[in-house]
Design an enzyme around this catalytic site. Structure first.
Site, PDB file in Angstrom:
ATOM      1  N   VAL A  60       1.021  -1.130  -0.031  1.00 35.53           N
ATOM      2  CA  VAL A  60       0.133   0.046  -0.141  1.00 35.53           C
ATOM      3  C   VAL A  60       0.699   1.169  -0.104  1.00 35.53           C
ATOM      4  O   VAL A  60       1.902   1.239   0.789  1.00 35.53           O
ATOM      5  CB  VAL A  60      -0.987   0.044   1.198  1.00 35.53           C
ATOM      6  CG1 VAL A  60      -1.721   1.181   1.346  1.00 35.53           C
ATOM      7  CG2 VAL A  60      -2.001  -1.260   1.098  1.00 35.53           C
ATOM      8  N   GLU A  66      -2.665  -2.863  -3.327  1.00 32.44           N
ATOM      9  CA  GLU A  66      -4.240  -3.584  -3.084  1.00 32.44           C
ATOM     10  C   GLU A  66      -4.894  -2.162  -3.380  1.00 32.44           C
ATOM     11  O   GLU A  66      -4.908  -1.404  -2.563  1.00 32.44           O
ATOM     12  CB  GLU A  66      -4.461  -3.914  -1.805  1.00 32.44           C
ATOM     13  CG  GLU A  66      -5.752  -4.436  -1.603  1.00 32.44           C
ATOM     14  CD  GLU A  66      -6.225  -4.626  -0.047  1.00 32.44           C
ATOM     15  OE1 GLU A  66      -7.200  -5.349   0.323  1.00 32.44           O
ATOM     16  OE2 GLU A  66      -5.676  -4.057   1.017  1.00 32.44           O
ATOM     17  N   GLN A  85      -3.775  -6.483  -7.825  1.00 33.53           N
ATOM     18  CA  GLN A  85      -4.118  -7.014  -6.775  1.00 33.53           C
ATOM     19  C   GLN A  85      -5.381  -6.307  -6.119  1.00 33.53           C
ATOM     20  O   GLN A  85      -5.369  -4.782  -6.149  1.00 33.53           O
ATOM     21  CB  GLN A  85      -3.098  -7.116  -5.460  1.00 33.53           C
ATOM     22  CG  GLN A  85      -3.564  -8.020  -4.215  1.00 33.53           C
ATOM     23  CD  GLN A  85      -3.081  -7.921  -3.170  1.00 33.53           C
ATOM     24  OE1 GLN A  85      -2.692  -6.657  -2.521  1.00 33.53           O
ATOM     25  NE2 GLN A  85      -2.250  -9.140  -2.597  1.00 33.53           N
ATOM     26  N   CYS A 100      -3.685  -9.209   4.180  1.00 26.98           N
ATOM     27  CA  CYS A 100      -3.616  -8.008   4.880  1.00 26.98           C
ATOM     28  C   CYS A 100      -4.361  -7.981   6.124  1.00 26.98           C
ATOM     29  O   CYS A 100      -5.662  -8.279   6.229  1.00 26.98           O
ATOM     30  CB  CYS A 100      -4.090  -6.918   4.004  1.00 26.98           C
ATOM     31  SG  CYS A 100      -3.773  -5.260   4.829  1.00 26.98           S
ATOM     32  N   LYS A 108      -3.016 -14.223  -2.245  1.00 31.03           N
ATOM     33  CA  LYS A 108      -1.968 -13.934  -1.427  1.00 31.03           C
ATOM     34  C   LYS A 108      -2.680 -14.186   0.145  1.00 31.03           C
ATOM     35  O   LYS A 108      -3.408 -13.543   0.354  1.00 31.03           O
ATOM     36  CB  LYS A 108      -1.381 -12.775  -1.524  1.00 31.03           C
ATOM     37  CG  LYS A 108      -0.076 -12.586  -0.494  1.00 31.03           C
ATOM     38  CD  LYS A 108       0.814 -11.204  -0.956  1.00 31.03           C
ATOM     39  CE  LYS A 108       1.863 -11.029   0.022  1.00 31.03           C
ATOM     40  NZ  LYS A 108       1.466 -10.486   1.255  1.00 31.03           N
ATOM     41  N   HIS A 117       2.299 -15.565   2.637  1.00 30.40           N
ATOM     42  CA  HIS A 117       3.311 -14.556   3.688  1.00 30.40           C
ATOM     43  C   HIS A 117       3.397 -15.769   4.888  1.00 30.40           C
ATOM     44  O   HIS A 117       2.448 -15.969   5.491  1.00 30.40           O
ATOM     45  CB  HIS A 117       2.512 -13.487   4.035  1.00 30.40           C
ATOM     46  CG  HIS A 117       3.127 -12.658   5.017  1.00 30.40           C
ATOM     47  ND1 HIS A 117       3.250 -11.172   4.896  1.00 30.40           N
ATOM     48  CD2 HIS A 117       4.096 -12.763   5.881  1.00 30.40           C
ATOM     49  CE1 HIS A 117       3.817 -10.773   5.940  1.00 30.40           C
ATOM     50  NE2 HIS A 117       4.718 -11.641   6.514  1.00 30.40           N
ATOM     51  N   GLY A 138       7.627 -12.508   3.139  1.00 28.01           N
ATOM     52  CA  GLY A 138       7.857 -12.646   4.494  1.00 28.01           C
ATOM     53  C   GLY A 138       9.314 -12.540   4.844  1.00 28.01           C
ATOM     54  O   GLY A 138       9.486 -12.624   6.035  1.00 28.01           O
ATOM     55  N   ALA A 181       8.853  -7.616  -0.280  1.00 28.29           N
ATOM     56  CA  ALA A 181       8.273  -6.237  -0.047  1.00 28.29           C
ATOM     57  C   ALA A 181       9.036  -5.412   0.483  1.00 28.29           C
ATOM     58  O   ALA A 181       9.565  -4.447  -0.190  1.00 28.29           O
ATOM     59  CB  ALA A 181       6.976  -6.511   1.040  1.00 28.29           C
TER      60      ALA A 181
END
Length: 491
Positions: free
Chosen positions: A20, A43, A87, A116, A155, A183, A215, A242
């Site tokens: 995000v 997202e 996404q 999330c 995801k 994740h 992750g 990420a």
């Protein structure tokens, strides 16, 4: 099991994760420059996307999905078309399908966020909230797989137990998705908690579709070689990165990390070229600087209030001036072409004036369009017909109104269809010498009707004398009359 015909391979890939505020076009392009195989956008919520209109931006050479308030919700370009995965956050199969069909021709794949843990996602039943509703997960993914041609993925995060997690991923696999990104943390765990590589490995061994491991930024991924080490540790098909990529997108570069100063300058160049909002640019740069925010350059960035000031903080002032001048020249050329095309299509018989509609100059609920319609009815003419177009270069509008086989329009472009139509009505009224209903036009028929009907609407009761021995009457007051019919109430 149904599997879509795929053009995107998820085997042996290094992937930019959805983040995000970070995964906007400049970051995605920079990640591709440094070696990322696939890039995910941030997202985007289904309800917001369904309000958007697809617009071809000829100035930037992008495809924009624009909200009613003119904010660009999603921007993409040809360079990433075969690499970008869209996404979305969704808790409804039909909405998800509608969004997927809206964007599928401009992206390489569709992904549903099921991991999330943030409230903005879970409060609508999206993100990690879906993990507790396998039936809904199955319905959303099955609907997408059957409804679009592009590959569908999701995801997730791991569940409280290994058994629950394996049962879920096997059920997901049966929907026909192309891959599952995992994740390796539970929804209540945060980056400082160790990633469960053993659980990701168990998932990879339990399903036949590609598993994308995610992750590892906190404990495992510091340089490019760590990507392959993390993949082997989890037995995954691919690795998704990420925060390590947010800190330095050259994590994808086989030859090693590039200096942060160079990375940030390259990011800024993309942000300027693609008209990224300065607040988003500033946010991403702050994530890269991290502990260097207190340096002189970090303080300049913190103080910046425009893209120009950000560029100046990184010695890119001349670049900003050159690129913005090029974009403005291109926009001016496109506007000129659009004007010439408009004039040619409209023909020489269109009556034009340079006018705009300002609602502050008109009483509530009285407009030029209303006055023109009222006049046409009085004269027993056909109802006015409005033909409106939008100019792609700047998304402005212009309208022609046809009255009694004559055409009228404003020579100026407006920011909305409604304003353009009102301006066209003004041109028609002025050309015919008719009142247009504004506050400075007491001869307007609508204004006259309104005043007459307001007088009928309100009745004034006069004072009566009080005779000796009688109770005093009420003071003068206004009472609402019984005649509630008004021109203002007409459709």
């Amino acid at each position: 099991m149904i599997v879509n015909s795929l053009t995107l391979c998820y085997q042996g890939k290094v992937i930019l994760a959805p983040m995000v505020r970070v995964g906007t076009l400049p970051m995605r392009l920079l990640a591709l420059d440094y070696g990322a195989d696939i890039v995910y956008c941030e997202e985007l919520i289904d309800i917001k996307m369904l309000q958007c209109k697809r617009v071809v931006n000829e100035v930037l050479d992008t495809i924009d999905f624009v909200a009613p308030n003119e904010r660009v919700v999603f921007r993409t370009c040809e360079r990433e078309q075969n690499k970008v995965v869209f996404q979305m956050g969704s808790a409804d199969a039909e909405r998800a399908l509608a969004v997927a069909r809206l964007v599928e021709n401009d992206v390489a794949g569709i992904d549903i966020n099921m991991g999330c843990p943030k409230e903005y996602s879970t409060k609508g039943g999206m993100g990690a909230a879906l993990l507790s509703d396998p039936d809904k997960i199955e319905k959303i993914l099955s609907t997408l797989v059957k409804g679009i041609c592009k590959p569908v993925t999701c995801k997730i995060r791991i569940l409280p137990s290994l058994e629950e997690t394996l049962n879920l991923v096997k059920r997901i696999e049966r929907t026909g998705v192309a891959a599952i990104a995992v994740h390796g943390r539970k929804k209540e765990e945060r980056p400082q908690h160790p990633v469960h590589c053993d659980i990701i490995k168990a998932i990879a061994e339990a399903v036949s579709i590609p598993v994308i491991a995610n992750g590892g930024s906190h404990d495992h991924i510091k340089v490019y070689s760590d990507l392959e080490a993390f993949r082997q540790m989890t037995s995954a098909s691919s690795v998704m990165v990420a925060r390590a990529a947010m800190w330095n997108p050259s994590i994808f570069r086989k030859e090693g990390l590039q200096p942060l100063e160079r990375i940030m300058q390259e990011y800024i160049k993309y942000a300027v070229r693609y008209d990224n909002h300065y607040t988003n640019t500033k946010y991403c740069l702050c994530q890269m600087l991290r502990e260097q925010l207190e340096t002189p350059q970090g303080k300049k960035l913190h103080a910046a209030q425009s893209s120009r000031e950000i560029c100046e903080a990184f010695e890119l002032g001349s670049f900003y001036e050159r690129v913005t001048a090029e974009l403005e020249a291109k926009a001016a050329s496109l506007r000129k072409e659009a004007q010439e095309e408009w004039d040619q299509d409209a023909g020489p018989d269109v009556i034009q004036m340079a006018v705009k509609f300002d609602k502050r100059q008109y009483p509530p609920q009285i407009t030029p369009k209303m006055c023109l319609l009222e006049w046409c009815r009085k004269e027993k003419l056909a109802q006015p017909v409005y033909e409106t177009i939008q100019r792609p270069v700047d998304r402005l509008f212009r309208s022609i109104v046809i009255v009694s086989e004559h055409k009228y329009c404003s020579a100026l472009w407006d920011k909305s269809k409604k304003l353009a139509e009102q301006a066209a009505a003004i041109v028609c009224l002025r050309s015919l010498g008719l009142p247009e209903g504004n506050l400075g036009d007491p001869q307007s028929p609508l204004m006259h009707k309104r005043k007459v009907e307001e007088r009928e609407l309100w009745k004034v009761t006069d004072d009566e004398e009080t005779l000796p021995g009688e109770a005093p009457h009420k003071k003068p007051h206004l009472t609402l009359g019984t005649n509630n019919s008004s021109v203002l109430d007409r459709p």
